[in-house]
Design an enzyme around this catalytic site. Sequence first.
Site, PDB file in Angstrom:
ATOM      1  N   CYS A  26       0.837  -1.180   0.000  1.00  0.00           N
ATOM      2  CA  CYS A  26       0.000   0.000   0.000  1.00  0.00           C
ATOM      3  C   CYS A  26       0.885   1.247   0.000  1.00  0.00           C
ATOM      4  O   CYS A  26       1.910   1.289   0.657  1.00  0.00           O
ATOM      5  CB  CYS A  26      -0.948   0.096   1.180  1.00  0.00           C
ATOM      6  SG  CYS A  26      -2.098  -1.258   1.284  1.00  0.00           S
ATOM      7  N   ARG A  31       3.966  -0.232  -4.794  1.00  0.00           N
ATOM      8  CA  ARG A  31       3.673  -0.733  -3.455  1.00  0.00           C
ATOM      9  C   ARG A  31       2.368  -1.522  -3.396  1.00  0.00           C
ATOM     10  O   ARG A  31       2.025  -2.094  -2.358  1.00  0.00           O
ATOM     11  CB  ARG A  31       3.586   0.435  -2.465  1.00  0.00           C
ATOM     12  CG  ARG A  31       4.836   1.259  -2.404  1.00  0.00           C
ATOM     13  CD  ARG A  31       4.676   2.408  -1.445  1.00  0.00           C
ATOM     14  NE  ARG A  31       4.606   1.946  -0.075  1.00  0.00           N
ATOM     15  CZ  ARG A  31       5.654   1.717   0.700  1.00  0.00           C
ATOM     16  NH1 ARG A  31       6.858   1.913   0.228  1.00  0.00           N
ATOM     17  NH2 ARG A  31       5.512   1.298   1.937  1.00  0.00           N
ATOM     18  N   TRP A  47      -2.634  -2.824  -1.662  1.00  0.00           N
ATOM     19  CA  TRP A  47      -2.287  -4.238  -1.789  1.00  0.00           C
ATOM     20  C   TRP A  47      -3.099  -4.915  -0.685  1.00  0.00           C
ATOM     21  O   TRP A  47      -2.802  -4.777   0.493  1.00  0.00           O
ATOM     22  CB  TRP A  47      -0.785  -4.432  -1.582  1.00  0.00           C
ATOM     23  CG  TRP A  47      -0.321  -5.823  -1.823  1.00  0.00           C
ATOM     24  CD1 TRP A  47       0.098  -6.353  -3.014  1.00  0.00           C
ATOM     25  CD2 TRP A  47      -0.181  -6.862  -0.850  1.00  0.00           C
ATOM     26  NE1 TRP A  47       0.461  -7.658  -2.847  1.00  0.00           N
ATOM     27  CE2 TRP A  47       0.303  -8.005  -1.535  1.00  0.00           C
ATOM     28  CE3 TRP A  47      -0.427  -6.975   0.523  1.00  0.00           C
ATOM     29  CZ2 TRP A  47       0.554  -9.220  -0.902  1.00  0.00           C
ATOM     30  CZ3 TRP A  47      -0.189  -8.175   1.153  1.00  0.00           C
ATOM     31  CH2 TRP A  47       0.297  -9.283   0.450  1.00  0.00           C
ATOM     32  N   ASN A  59      -1.596   2.657   5.523  1.00  0.00           N
ATOM     33  CA  ASN A  59      -0.699   1.583   5.081  1.00  0.00           C
ATOM     34  C   ASN A  59      -0.243   0.842   6.327  1.00  0.00           C
ATOM     35  O   ASN A  59       0.210   1.472   7.281  1.00  0.00           O
ATOM     36  CB  ASN A  59       0.511   2.193   4.346  1.00  0.00           C
ATOM     37  CG  ASN A  59       1.606   1.166   4.113  1.00  0.00           C
ATOM     38  OD1 ASN A  59       1.327  -0.012   3.899  1.00  0.00           O
ATOM     39  ND2 ASN A  59       2.854   1.610   4.152  1.00  0.00           N
ATOM     40  N   GLY A  60      -0.390  -0.481   6.320  1.00  0.00           N
ATOM     41  CA  GLY A  60       0.017  -1.275   7.484  1.00  0.00           C
ATOM     42  C   GLY A  60      -1.074  -2.259   7.832  1.00  0.00           C
ATOM     43  O   GLY A  60      -1.958  -2.534   7.015  1.00  0.00           O
ATOM     44  N   GLU A  79      17.598 -17.798  -7.576  1.00  0.00           N
ATOM     45  CA  GLU A  79      17.150 -16.450  -7.948  1.00  0.00           C
ATOM     46  C   GLU A  79      16.492 -16.459  -9.332  1.00  0.00           C
ATOM     47  O   GLU A  79      15.459 -15.815  -9.546  1.00  0.00           O
ATOM     48  CB  GLU A  79      18.347 -15.477  -7.899  1.00  0.00           C
ATOM     49  CG  GLU A  79      18.056 -14.053  -8.341  1.00  0.00           C
ATOM     50  CD  GLU A  79      17.002 -13.326  -7.507  1.00  0.00           C
ATOM     51  OE1 GLU A  79      16.584 -13.832  -6.460  1.00  0.00           O
ATOM     52  OE2 GLU A  79      16.583 -12.233  -7.940  1.00  0.00           O
ATOM     53  N   LYS A 104      12.551 -15.373 -10.095  1.00  0.00           N
ATOM     54  CA  LYS A 104      12.141 -14.367 -11.091  1.00  0.00           C
ATOM     55  C   LYS A 104      11.044 -14.923 -11.996  1.00  0.00           C
ATOM     56  O   LYS A 104      10.058 -14.259 -12.277  1.00  0.00           O
ATOM     57  CB  LYS A 104      13.314 -13.941 -11.979  1.00  0.00           C
ATOM     58  CG  LYS A 104      14.409 -13.128 -11.359  1.00  0.00           C
ATOM     59  CD  LYS A 104      14.088 -11.686 -11.118  1.00  0.00           C
ATOM     60  CE  LYS A 104      13.445 -11.437  -9.798  1.00  0.00           C
ATOM     61  NZ  LYS A 104      14.142 -11.397  -8.606  1.00  0.00           N
ATOM     62  N   GLU A 117       7.768 -15.282 -10.111  1.00  0.00           N
ATOM     63  CA  GLU A 117       7.196 -13.980  -9.763  1.00  0.00           C
ATOM     64  C   GLU A 117       6.460 -13.318 -10.919  1.00  0.00           C
ATOM     65  O   GLU A 117       5.363 -12.801 -10.742  1.00  0.00           O
ATOM     66  CB  GLU A 117       8.320 -13.003  -9.333  1.00  0.00           C
ATOM     67  CG  GLU A 117       8.771 -13.130  -7.911  1.00  0.00           C
ATOM     68  CD  GLU A 117       9.910 -12.155  -7.611  1.00  0.00           C
ATOM     69  OE1 GLU A 117      10.963 -12.220  -8.263  1.00  0.00           O
ATOM     70  OE2 GLU A 117       9.737 -11.315  -6.715  1.00  0.00           O
ATOM     71  N   HIS A 157      17.657 -36.832  -6.199  1.00  0.00           N
ATOM     72  CA  HIS A 157      16.988 -37.132  -4.925  1.00  0.00           C
ATOM     73  C   HIS A 157      15.517 -36.733  -4.974  1.00  0.00           C
ATOM     74  O   HIS A 157      14.899 -36.467  -3.935  1.00  0.00           O
ATOM     75  CB  HIS A 157      17.718 -36.432  -3.781  1.00  0.00           C
ATOM     76  CG  HIS A 157      19.140 -36.857  -3.667  1.00  0.00           C
ATOM     77  ND1 HIS A 157      19.511 -38.138  -3.315  1.00  0.00           N
ATOM     78  CD2 HIS A 157      20.295 -36.203  -3.939  1.00  0.00           C
ATOM     79  CE1 HIS A 157      20.830 -38.237  -3.326  1.00  0.00           C
ATOM     80  NE2 HIS A 157      21.329 -37.080  -3.716  1.00  0.00           N
ATOM     81  N   LYS A 215       6.174  -4.742  -3.894  1.00  0.00           N
ATOM     82  CA  LYS A 215       7.614  -4.549  -3.808  1.00  0.00           C
ATOM     83  C   LYS A 215       8.099  -4.452  -2.376  1.00  0.00           C
ATOM     84  O   LYS A 215       9.117  -5.005  -2.014  1.00  0.00           O
ATOM     85  CB  LYS A 215       8.010  -3.281  -4.561  1.00  0.00           C
ATOM     86  CG  LYS A 215       9.492  -3.026  -4.525  1.00  0.00           C
ATOM     87  CD  LYS A 215      10.030  -2.710  -5.876  1.00  0.00           C
ATOM     88  CE  LYS A 215      11.528  -2.821  -5.946  1.00  0.00           C
ATOM     89  NZ  LYS A 215      11.968  -4.162  -6.318  1.00  0.00           N
TER      90      LYS A 215
HETATM   91  C1  G6P Z   1       9.370  -8.575  -2.058  1.00  0.00           C
HETATM   92  C2  G6P Z   1       9.855  -8.219  -3.443  1.00  0.00           C
HETATM   93  C3  G6P Z   1      11.147  -8.964  -3.753  1.00  0.00           C
HETATM   94  C4  G6P Z   1      12.192  -8.680  -2.687  1.00  0.00           C
HETATM   95  C5  G6P Z   1      11.650  -8.994  -1.291  1.00  0.00           C
HETATM   96  C6  G6P Z   1      12.572  -8.485  -0.202  1.00  0.00           C
HETATM   97  O1  G6P Z   1       8.968  -9.888  -2.008  1.00  0.00           O
HETATM   98  O2  G6P Z   1       8.878  -8.532  -4.394  1.00  0.00           O
HETATM   99  O3  G6P Z   1      11.648  -8.553  -5.018  1.00  0.00           O
HETATM  100  O4  G6P Z   1      13.328  -9.438  -2.938  1.00  0.00           O
HETATM  101  O5  G6P Z   1      10.394  -8.353  -1.094  1.00  0.00           O
HETATM  102  O6  G6P Z   1      12.582  -7.079  -0.266  1.00  0.00           O
HETATM  103  P1  G6P Z   1      13.702  -6.183   0.366  1.00  0.00           P
HETATM  104  O7  G6P Z   1      13.231  -4.780   0.141  1.00  0.00           O
HETATM  105  O8  G6P Z   1      13.786  -6.528   1.821  1.00  0.00           O
HETATM  106  O9  G6P Z   1      14.977  -6.499  -0.350  1.00  0.00           O
END
Ligand code: G6P
Length: 589
Positions: free
Chosen positions: A2, A27, A70, A94-95, A462, A466, A469, A485, A584
């Site tokens: 948010c 956000r 969000w 927000n929160g 990673e 991606k 996501e 395994h 994010k």
């Molecule tokens: C969210 C984002 C990710 C990020 C993670 C940690 O899940 O979508 O891209 O890696 O938060 O965020 P930070 O700001 O703590 O790196």
Amino acid sequence: MCGIVACFSREDCYGKLLAALRRLEYRGYDSAGIALLSAAGLSVRKRAGGVGNLAGPPLPGETGIGHTRWATHGAPTDVNAHPHVCGKFAVVHNGIVENFAQLKAELIAKGETFRSETDSEVIAHLVARAYEGDFFAAVAAACGQLRGSYAVAVLCTDRPGEIVCARSGSPLVAGCAGGALYVCSDVPALGEDACFCAAQDGEFIRIEGGVIRFCGRDGREIPKTFTRASGGGCAEASAAGSFMEREIGEIPAALSRTLEGLRDFDFAPCARAMRGAKNIFAVACGSALHAALAFKDAAEEEAGAPVLCFSASEFRSRAPLAGRGDLVVAVSQSGETADTLGAVRLARSRGAYVLAVTNVAHSSLAGEADLAVFMRAGPEVAVAATKSYNCQLLCLYYIAAQLCYYRKDRFPSYFGELFRLPEAARAAFSAFSAAEEIARAFRDAPAMYFIGRGKEARTAAEGALKVKEIAYLFAEGLPAGELKHGPLALVEEGFPVVALSTSRALLAKMAGALAEVKARGARVALLSQYEEALADPAVDFPVRLPALCERLMPVLSVIPLQHLACRLCLLRGFDPDRPRNLAKSVTVE
Ligand code: G6P
């Protein structure tokens, strides 16, 4: 999670709020709303969907608040969108109000009627009930009843030209830009040429009489200094591409900025912790966790310093491990991730020394750590981390080198090569055409594996993250040795496997894993800087990486994977910047 914004502007307040909300959409973007206050009273427009859905004739007024959501409590509907209005008050939040169920029950018993399913609506009712003619006192009294985290902005129809905002646990900054005054969740919302000042937990921000003031709950003013926002705010996504594509393109420049910052950074304050820490921990979430794991690899292999690496939420869920004499390295792009902050608070309360790595200088993490290293990646808007991941790796390899220096009295052999990373990252862009070809070949696959060995097992994780996501394709990243395994059971004709092989000592072992998947019909892509690995007959899609010392290869090898995920996403018809269900900045636990 948010984004909130409050704005006072004599000109085009509505347009300015909308623009700020667009810049905050990273956000959350499942619903949005705006309320403006004019002599005629409150006008509210709120809708499910993105900020774009708020288009329409401008609402009148010089004072307003806005929100991009969000969803946590209640589905993303028009009714659940903020602002929430009760009597004379409109509120954006927000929160998470953790005690909202109890508060809501009490308010209903007192005769209040709720319209939405949100936790946030209780705040509007609490303010309205606490109001006895003093706007600020009513907001302060309402906040006093909330448990959980909040950043709120409130309008009152009795007080045109005034906004009262409060912060506890969720980020909030005040700023001036383009002749308007703002209070919002993050600096990029302010746009270009902004001055800002971040609020601390427990502080209130008031806009009144055309000025911004910070104060405590008792109303007493807190003197503050505003600073100019470096590098301006976030640029709008150009027609030429998504934020994610542009942020991948910015990796070389971002790495250069990171290096500049690191060159001048004084590690002396944490020399004692580096030299003598009993235990070293690394905590983070998401992509930052993969970077933290890469730190573990480097610190253990180069500095001989064992590192216990935890997902920040798991660190908190266990009996507290870190204590006096320990060093905790906390990694977070935003510096606002609730679990990472929670882990840091826990570690500090037990006497550990916290070294943070973050991209946001005024973030909560930077404020709470004993020492903070800034990544200087520049604002990252796309939800999925890209350039910030590369910069995190650079910072963490640099920190591992410092650890080596303090423990072994020498820098590791890779230290000088760190300074070649920007140029090598640019060279890695030449792998994009191969990544494009892989994306076209794998676009309709039901699932895929990313495999690596040693330090590239982190890159595999990673790469898979991606793809999950943004391309909504099931992907698993795993150490190649784990294939037999269990995961091998899923490999059949046409199953996509993306392998990373950048350690000469492990080439033969990776070739063995590729033979195993190929024998079951897998289609294999391989990323390597070694010609003999790329020439393996099991490889259908060779991806040539630039050569650099092996320790640093994860900074480069991830770049074609970021591009691959982005291309897969676009080919499958999705928006790389706004993946469903994700946000994010994860400021809730
Ligand atoms: C969210 C984002 C990710 C990020 C993670 C940690 O899940 O979508 O891209 O890696 O938060 O965020 P930070 O700001 O703590 O790196």
